[in-house]
Design a protein around this motif. Structure first.
Motif, PDB file in Angstrom:
ATOM      1  N   VAL A   1       0.830  -1.211   0.000  1.00  0.00           N
ATOM      2  CA  VAL A   1       0.000   0.000   0.000  1.00  0.00           C
ATOM      3  C   VAL A   1       0.864   1.261   0.000  1.00  0.00           C
ATOM      4  O   VAL A   1       1.841   1.361   0.743  1.00  0.00           O
ATOM      5  N   VAL A   2       0.493   2.226  -0.841  1.00  0.00           N
ATOM      6  CA  VAL A   2       1.180   3.523  -0.890  1.00  0.00           C
ATOM      7  C   VAL A   2       0.209   4.686  -0.680  1.00  0.00           C
ATOM      8  O   VAL A   2       0.615   5.842  -0.724  1.00  0.00           O
ATOM      9  N   GLY A   3      -1.053   4.396  -0.456  1.00  0.00           N
ATOM     10  CA  GLY A   3      -2.034   5.462  -0.256  1.00  0.00           C
ATOM     11  C   GLY A   3      -3.429   4.950  -0.545  1.00  0.00           C
ATOM     12  O   GLY A   3      -3.679   3.742  -0.528  1.00  0.00           O
ATOM     13  N   TYR A   4      -4.319   5.872  -0.808  1.00  0.00           N
ATOM     14  CA  TYR A   4      -5.706   5.493  -1.095  1.00  0.00           C
ATOM     15  C   TYR A   4      -6.315   6.533  -2.028  1.00  0.00           C
ATOM     16  O   TYR A   4      -5.804   7.652  -2.164  1.00  0.00           O
ATOM     17  N   VAL A   5      -7.397   6.162  -2.667  1.00  0.00           N
ATOM     18  CA  VAL A   5      -8.088   7.064  -3.585  1.00  0.00           C
ATOM     19  C   VAL A   5      -9.426   7.453  -2.959  1.00  0.00           C
ATOM     20  O   VAL A   5     -10.287   6.592  -2.756  1.00  0.00           O
ATOM     21  N   PRO A   6      -9.620   8.712  -2.624  1.00  0.00           N
ATOM     22  CA  PRO A   6     -10.901   9.130  -2.044  1.00  0.00           C
ATOM     23  C   PRO A   6     -11.980   9.216  -3.118  1.00  0.00           C
ATOM     24  O   PRO A   6     -11.716   9.632  -4.242  1.00  0.00           O
ATOM     25  N   LEU A   7     -13.180   8.785  -2.762  1.00  0.00           N
ATOM     26  CA  LEU A   7     -14.318   8.851  -3.680  1.00  0.00           C
ATOM     27  C   LEU A   7     -15.421   9.704  -3.071  1.00  0.00           C
ATOM     28  O   LEU A   7     -15.655   9.659  -1.859  1.00  0.00           O
TER      29      LEU A   7
END
Length: 238
Positions: A138-144
């Motif tokens: 994991v390197v981050g996340y994508v907000p929706l």
């Protein structure tokens, strides 16, 4: 065959860039190809995420947690630490931060340094719940964007439904459906089965062969024969 090889050789020679008398040097990083990863986790398999055993050629420092993030990232880049086991050596949040440094260094060799700068990785996501369950390396996340739908009368109760989507008008149209259902005395839901289905896949050389296989499987005795063969290889594909 010789003629074909000769034509391919001529084509390749034509595609080679001609030499230029310009004095500037080309950037070697533009054509840099990274080798395959030396190892990788296997679909959230806990065994694949265990800290590596120390060896004479590659030893993980015992004081990893005391090192600065930049030094740990250097160890990852040097192959001393596998990027997918950082969560085993550090806490999950710090593992993400170190991994971002390591990947940014890798991307920099491809003239893409800073590509992760706008990818969120802040504390709003609990990485300890992600590790070993939802995502690896994991390197981050994508907000929706999340829109609210409702009220919806379901099984005699009022419910509101959060919907995460990037599809315009989806929440609006769903909300109109909820309005119509609620105006019509609501809906009743019944769960008839809760589970995950798994099925084997047979790859054929052509669509015609696939059609013949389908016809063959529709015969009860032939289907039983194939079913027995597939179930002999797994306890899940039944």
């Amino acid at each position: 065959m010789r003629q074909q090889q000769h034509m391919q050789t001529q084509y390749q020679m034509k595609q080679q860039p001609t030499k230029s008398h310009c004095s500037h040097k080309s950037d070697p990083t533009k054509s840099k190809i990274h080798p395959p990863a030396s190892s990788a986790p296997v679909c959230s398999d806990p065994a694949s995420m265990k800290a590596p055993a120390a060896s004479s050629s590659s030893k993980v420092p015992t004081n990893v947690k005391e090192l600065p993030d930049e030094e740990i990232a250097d160890l990852v880049l040097a192959g001393k630490i596998k990027d997918h086991i950082l969560e085993k050596l550090l806490d999950c949040d710090r593992a993400v931060a170190v991994r971002r440094l390591a990947f940014d260094a890798k991307l920099s060799t491809l003239n893409r340094g800073g590509a992760l700068a706008h990818l969120p990785s802040g504390p709003s996501l609990d990485y300890s719940r992600v590790h070993g369950a939802n995502c690896e390396i994991v390197v981050g996340y994508v907000p929706l964007p999340v829109g609210m739908v409702g009220p919806l009368t379901l099984n005699g109760e009022t419910v509101y439904i959060p919907m995460a989507t990037t599809e315009g008008c989806l929440v609006a149209s769903t909300n109109r459906g909820c309005k119509a259902i609620t105006a019509g005395s609501g809906a009743i839901s019944t769960i008839t089965r809760d589970g995950i289905t798994r099925a084997p896949c047979v790859r054929m050389k052509s669509a015609q062969e696939a059609a013949h296989l389908k016809i063959w499987c529709e015969q009860e005795d032939k289907f039983a024969l194939m079913k027995e063969a597939f179930e002999s290889t797994t306890n899940y594909g039944k």
